[in-house]
Design a protein around this motif. Structure first.
Motif, PDB file in Angstrom:
ATOM      1  N   GLY A  36      43.898  25.392 -13.900  1.00 51.53           N
ATOM      2  CA  GLY A  36      43.618  26.842 -13.710  1.00 51.53           C
ATOM      3  C   GLY A  36      43.847  27.778 -14.704  1.00 51.53           C
ATOM      4  N   THR A  37      43.944  28.943 -14.183  1.00 51.39           N
ATOM      5  CA  THR A  37      43.706  30.193 -15.274  1.00 51.39           C
ATOM      6  C   THR A  37      44.770  31.138 -15.017  1.00 51.39           C
ATOM      7  OG1 THR A  37      41.286  29.956 -15.434  1.00 51.39           O
ATOM      8  CG2 THR A  37      42.228  31.768 -16.417  1.00 51.39           C
ATOM      9  N   ARG A  49      45.358  31.553 -10.857  1.00 49.43           N
ATOM     10  CA  ARG A  49      44.211  31.181 -10.043  1.00 49.43           C
ATOM     11  C   ARG A  49      43.996  29.675 -10.261  1.00 49.43           C
ATOM     12  NH1 ARG A  49      40.820  35.503  -8.175  1.00 49.43           N
ATOM     13  NH2 ARG A  49      39.530  33.838  -7.321  1.00 49.43           N
ATOM     14  N   LEU A  50      43.601  28.915  -9.207  1.00 52.93           N
ATOM     15  CA  LEU A  50      43.631  27.413  -9.562  1.00 52.93           C
ATOM     16  C   LEU A  50      42.166  27.261  -9.691  1.00 52.93           C
ATOM     17  CD1 LEU A  50      46.033  26.239  -6.635  1.00 52.93           C
ATOM     18  CD2 LEU A  50      46.238  26.293  -9.223  1.00 52.93           C
ATOM     19  N   ASP A  51      41.352  27.779 -10.703  1.00 56.16           N
ATOM     20  CA  ASP A  51      40.073  27.601 -10.917  1.00 56.16           C
ATOM     21  C   ASP A  51      39.752  27.736 -12.299  1.00 56.16           C
ATOM     22  OD1 ASP A  51      40.386  30.208 -11.682  1.00 56.16           O
ATOM     23  OD2 ASP A  51      39.004  31.200 -10.189  1.00 56.16           O
ATOM     24  N   GLY A  52      38.578  27.315 -12.853  1.00 54.73           N
ATOM     25  CA  GLY A  52      38.271  27.094 -14.338  1.00 54.73           C
ATOM     26  C   GLY A  52      38.952  25.835 -14.818  1.00 54.73           C
ATOM     27  N   GLY A  53      38.416  25.769 -15.963  1.00 49.34           N
ATOM     28  CA  GLY A  53      39.043  24.396 -16.662  1.00 49.34           C
ATOM     29  C   GLY A  53      40.160  24.496 -17.482  1.00 49.34           C
ATOM     30  N   ARG A  84      50.585  27.719  -1.964  1.00 52.44           N
ATOM     31  CA  ARG A  84      49.534  26.848  -1.569  1.00 52.44           C
ATOM     32  C   ARG A  84      50.093  25.308  -2.103  1.00 52.44           C
ATOM     33  NH1 ARG A  84      44.014  28.049  -4.013  1.00 52.44           N
ATOM     34  NH2 ARG A  84      43.698  26.112  -3.202  1.00 52.44           N
ATOM     35  N   THR A  97      49.891  31.309  -5.513  1.00 50.64           N
ATOM     36  CA  THR A  97      48.567  31.544  -6.591  1.00 50.64           C
ATOM     37  C   THR A  97      48.103  33.240  -5.986  1.00 50.64           C
ATOM     38  OG1 THR A  97      47.272  30.711  -4.606  1.00 50.64           O
ATOM     39  CG2 THR A  97      47.820  29.401  -6.429  1.00 50.64           C
TER      40      THR A  97
END
Length: 115
Positions: A36-37, A49-53, A84, A97
């Motif tokens: 995440g980021t 945030r549990l997104d991105g690389g 989460r 999150t």
């Protein structure tokens, strides 16, 4: 469910809110990298945030009594965060999150605290 919590900000061992988490956990922490980021909210705490690389440095703890711990932790995190369930190293873990916008927040590629 799971008695494991992932912390990446003020609840980490040695951070400003460790005193809140310390009596709720048992055993040593495990250092992990959460996909995440991490962002600096500018308010003295980070947002995940549990997104991105990216990979966010974090600590995993086992809760001594999850039924007692979750109300305390949910109240501390407040309505700005969502708890989460994620899987790390094949084990289910809870993490808080940030569901809100991040367009105005600065990324923290090295984790918390900023520096």
């Amino acid at each position: 469910m799971s008695d494991r919590i992932v912390v990446y900000g003020t609840l980490q061992r040695g951070s400003s809110a460790w005193h809140l988490l310390e009596p709720l956990v048992t055993g040593p922490c495990e250092r992990v990298q959460v996909p995440g980021t991490l962002y600096d909210t500018g308010l003295g705490y980070p947002a995940l945030r549990l997104d991105g690389g990216g990979r966010v440095p974090a600590q995993v703890f086992r809760l001594r009594d999850p039924d007692r711990a979750w109300p305390v932790l949910d109240a501390y995190e407040g309505p700005e965060y969502e708890r989460r369930l994620i899987t790390l190293a094949g084990l289910p873990c809870w993490v808080y999150t940030w569901p809100g916008p991040v367009s105005d927040l600065r990324p923290l590629p090295r984790g918390w605290p900023p520096g």
